[in-house]
Scaffold this active site. Structure first.
Site, mmCIF file in Angstrom:
data_model
loop_
_atom_site.group_PDB
_atom_site.id
_atom_site.type_symbol
_atom_site.label_atom_id
_atom_site.label_comp_id
_atom_site.label_asym_id
_atom_site.label_seq_id
_atom_site.Cartn_x
_atom_site.Cartn_y
_atom_site.Cartn_z
ATOM 1 N N ASP A 96 69.947 53.075 25.014
ATOM 2 C CA ASP A 96 70.856 54.031 25.638
ATOM 3 C C ASP A 96 71.269 53.522 27.016
ATOM 4 O O ASP A 96 70.433 53.423 27.925
ATOM 5 C CB ASP A 96 70.102 55.375 25.755
ATOM 6 N N ASP A 196 76.201 56.272 27.299
ATOM 7 C CA ASP A 196 76.201 57.627 27.828
ATOM 8 C C ASP A 196 77.543 57.960 28.491
ATOM 9 O O ASP A 196 78.093 57.128 29.230
ATOM 10 C CB ASP A 196 75.065 57.711 28.870
ATOM 11 N N GLU A 246 79.319 58.096 23.839
ATOM 12 C CA GLU A 246 79.305 59.545 23.996
ATOM 13 C C GLU A 246 80.548 59.927 24.786
ATOM 14 O O GLU A 246 80.718 59.503 25.931
ATOM 15 C CB GLU A 246 78.057 60.007 24.749
ATOM 16 N N HIS A 320 69.620 65.850 22.041
ATOM 17 C CA HIS A 320 68.756 66.364 23.102
ATOM 18 C C HIS A 320 69.493 67.244 24.105
ATOM 19 O O HIS A 320 68.886 67.739 25.047
ATOM 20 C CB HIS A 320 68.109 65.177 23.821
ATOM 21 N N ASP A 321 70.799 67.396 23.955
ATOM 22 C CA ASP A 321 71.573 68.257 24.857
ATOM 23 C C ASP A 321 71.996 69.554 24.182
ATOM 24 O O ASP A 321 72.708 70.359 24.780
ATOM 25 C CB ASP A 321 72.847 67.531 25.324
HETATM 26 C C1 GLC Z 1 74.709 62.691 28.650
HETATM 27 C C2 GLC Z 1 73.278 62.797 28.214
HETATM 28 C C3 GLC Z 1 72.644 63.905 28.991
HETATM 29 C C4 GLC Z 1 72.699 63.565 30.451
HETATM 30 C C5 GLC Z 1 74.130 63.252 30.900
HETATM 31 C C6 GLC Z 1 74.151 62.574 32.231
HETATM 32 O O1 GLC Z 1 75.444 63.824 28.359
HETATM 33 O O2 GLC Z 1 73.214 62.964 26.848
HETATM 34 O O3 GLC Z 1 71.323 64.158 28.583
HETATM 35 O O4 GLC Z 1 72.204 64.624 31.215
HETATM 36 O O5 GLC Z 1 74.781 62.383 30.006
HETATM 37 O O6 GLC Z 1 73.637 61.268 32.117
#
Ligand code: GLC
Ligand code: CA
Length: 549
Positions: A96, A196, A246, A320-321
């Site tokens: 990641d 990310d 993402e 996880h979010d």
């Molecule tokens: C992404 C991650 C999340 C994190 C954010 C900032 O959305 O999945 O868990 O808090 O990025 O890095």
């Protein structure tokens, strides 16, 4: 070229997966101890969330050193052994890469804070306006997105927590640094990467106030993002590895460009529109039942348009979010098993690459926390305060967190019915839902009708049936807003998938009833149907079926 179309990815949130040394925190050796579990599930890749050196304000998404393993999770030797052992089992790791920002503990940021102009240009520092922040943009974790540094008399941008400073991708030196990070992990033998919030990396030339929103329209899918991604991929030679970006608040057009092979950017992207259909007026912190019509229309558009344009989706309900899907779109009590399986059918048979988030494959539910002291997530504790400031009562705010907090998806993996669900021998860092006595991997391993076994079948089907991995997709009208259906087609084969999102019996159109009645069943979540599925024009609660026509 990686075979990502017939693959399934498993996501590990390391802190909550398996604790090997009894400190209450999951770790790399914990992952190593569960590789055969993953092998048995049949998955091809594991995306593991960040385990790099970090002050852990955002559980590792605040990286202080991209080249070093956080001692809390193990050592570099553990990491290398994990990669090696997984490879022997045919499992590749995706690491990641948090490249939109670094922790304010990162050496680069420390040098910037000391006034070194070279490193100040690694970040986004601006002058204030009349003693105020440079713009009115909001941080995604609440509050203004700029932080004042008195010693420099400047403000730095942080789209997330104040301890996560946004990097300046316009600076070619920053881009070179990040390429080095990729090369380093590539040399360690990983098979791919997850990037990310990577569609937020390109900021505008001019920073101005946003009078319509929170500022995101100025930096989301920003002006140079495609160029930066192409450069990153080309210069690190990761074009034939599996990569997923993402994408926060993105658009279909941009996701097509991120993933079309000819653009040489990424294999696929995560988008989140389907996980906002229960946000009242777009507000995550205002509760509403999911708008199922909207949910179906979003899937229809993204699936059909991505296919037309040759793009590729990552398919998922959980990470996880997010709160747990079975608690959110299913019924985690009366129809726990049926609805968990239905949700799995719906995503795993679509066009794209499915992701299983740890615990989803055993039907893990929301946390059920009732006290603010049980929460750990920085976003949750920030918003609890903000909701109280807005005038909500403690119990109203807790009700909202109970459904929306990211900690719902972060409770420890439920391995057994024993102490601490077999996750740890110590006090776990985050509480474990009471239902682990019933919902756990060990119990489901023994039950052939379990959600776990059902997921194994779905993972297998994607490998066996090219129509699932390679076929076209078209959504079908079902006559009910609560029943979704699509067909997958390849070289004369037609697979029809019908899924009910309803707690009641639902009537479906004659066309759907006919397909269900006459087709040969491939998979269903109702055991040994006593009648041919749906042939009487109805579907049972959360019923799902895939039939050949
Ligand atoms: C992404 C991650 C999340 C994190 C954010 C900032 O959305 O999945 O868990 O808090 O990025 O890095
Ligand atoms: Ca540990």
């Amino acid at each position: 070229m990686s075979n990502f179309k017939s693959s399934t990815v498993y996501q590990i949130y390391i802190k909550s997966f398996c604790d090997s040394n009894g400190d209450g925190i999951g770790d790399l050796n914990g992952i190593r101890s569960k590789l055969t579990y993953l092998k048995d599930l049949g998955i091809d890749y594991v995306w593991v969330t960040p385990f790099f050196r970090s002050p852990m304000n955002d559980n590792g998404y605040d990286v202080a050193d991209y080249y070093d393993v956080n001692p809390m999770f193990g050592t570099m030797a553990d990491c290398e052994a994990m990669i090696r052992e997984a490879k022997k089992l045919g499992i590749g790791f995706m690491f990641d890469m948090v490249f939109n920002h670094t922790s304010t503990d990162h050496e680069w940021f420390r040098k910037a804070l000391a006034g070194d102009p070279e490193y100040m240009d690694y970040y986004i520092f601006r002058d204030g306006v009349d003693g105020h922040a440079p713009t009115n943009w909001e941080s995604k974790f609440g509050g203004n997105a700029w932080e004042y540094v008195p010693s420099l008399d400047k403000w730095y941008l942080h789209l997330f927590d104040v301890s996560q400073a946004d990097l300046n991708w316009e600076n070619p030196r920053v881009r070179e640094e990040l390429k080095q990070v990729i090369r380093f992990w590539k040399d360690k033998g990983v098979s791919g990467f997850r990037f990310d919030v990577v569609n937020l990396i390109s900021k505008p030339a001019l920073f101005e106030d946003d009078y319509e929103g929170d500022g995101r329209r100025f930096y989301t899918d920003g002006r140079h993002v495609h160029e930066f991604l192409r450069e990153l991929v080309a210069d690190t030679g990761i074009g034939d590895m599996v990569t997923v970006g993402e994408m926060s608040s993105t658009s279909l057009d941009n996701c097509i460009r991120y993933t079309r092979p000819e653009d040489e950017e990424l294999s696929m992207c995560f988008s989140f529109h389907h996980l906002k259909v229960d946000y009242k007026d777009g507000d995550k912190w205002a509760l509403m039942k999911p708008d199922l019509g909207k949910l179906r229309d979003l899937f229809r558009t993204w699936q059909e348009e991505m296919e037309k344009a040759g793009g590729w989706n990552a398919l998922f309900w959980c990470n996880h979010d997010q709160p747990r899907a079975v608690s959110r779109f299913g019924d985690d009590r009366a129809y726990w098993k049926e609805s968990a399986k239905m949700l799995a059918v719906f995503t795993h048979l679509m066009r794209g690459t499915p992701y299983i988030y740890q615990g989803e494959e055993i039907g893990m539910t929301n946390a059920g926390f009732t006290d603010i002291g049980q929460y750990r997530d920085v976003e949750s504790t920030n918003y609890y305060r903000i909701l109280l400031e807005k005038g909500l009562s403690h119990s109203e705010a807790l009700e909202i967190l109970g459904q929306r907090s990211r900690d719902n998806g972060r409770t420890p993996m439920q391995w057994t019915a024993g102490d601490q669900a077999g996750f740890t021998s110590a006090q776990p860092w985050l509480g474990i839902p009471e239902n682990y006595r019933v919902i756990n991997a060990e119990a489901e391993e023994k039950d052939p009708d379990s959600i776990l076994h059902f997921y194994r079948s779905l993972v297998q089907l994607r490998k066996e049936q090219p129509v699932i991995a390679e076929g076209g997709i078209r959504f079908l009208d079902t006559g009910s807003d609560r029943v979704f259906a699509y067909e997958r087609t390849l070289e004369g084969q037609v697979l029809t998938v019908v899924c009910s999102f309803s707690t009641d019996t639902e009537e479906v159109s004659a066309q759907i009833a006919d397909r269900l009645g006459r087709g040969t069943l491939l998979i269903s979540n109702y055991k040994k149907p006593d009648r041919q599925q749906g042939s009487d024009g109805t579907l049972r609660p959360y019923e799902a079926a895939a039939v050949w026509s």
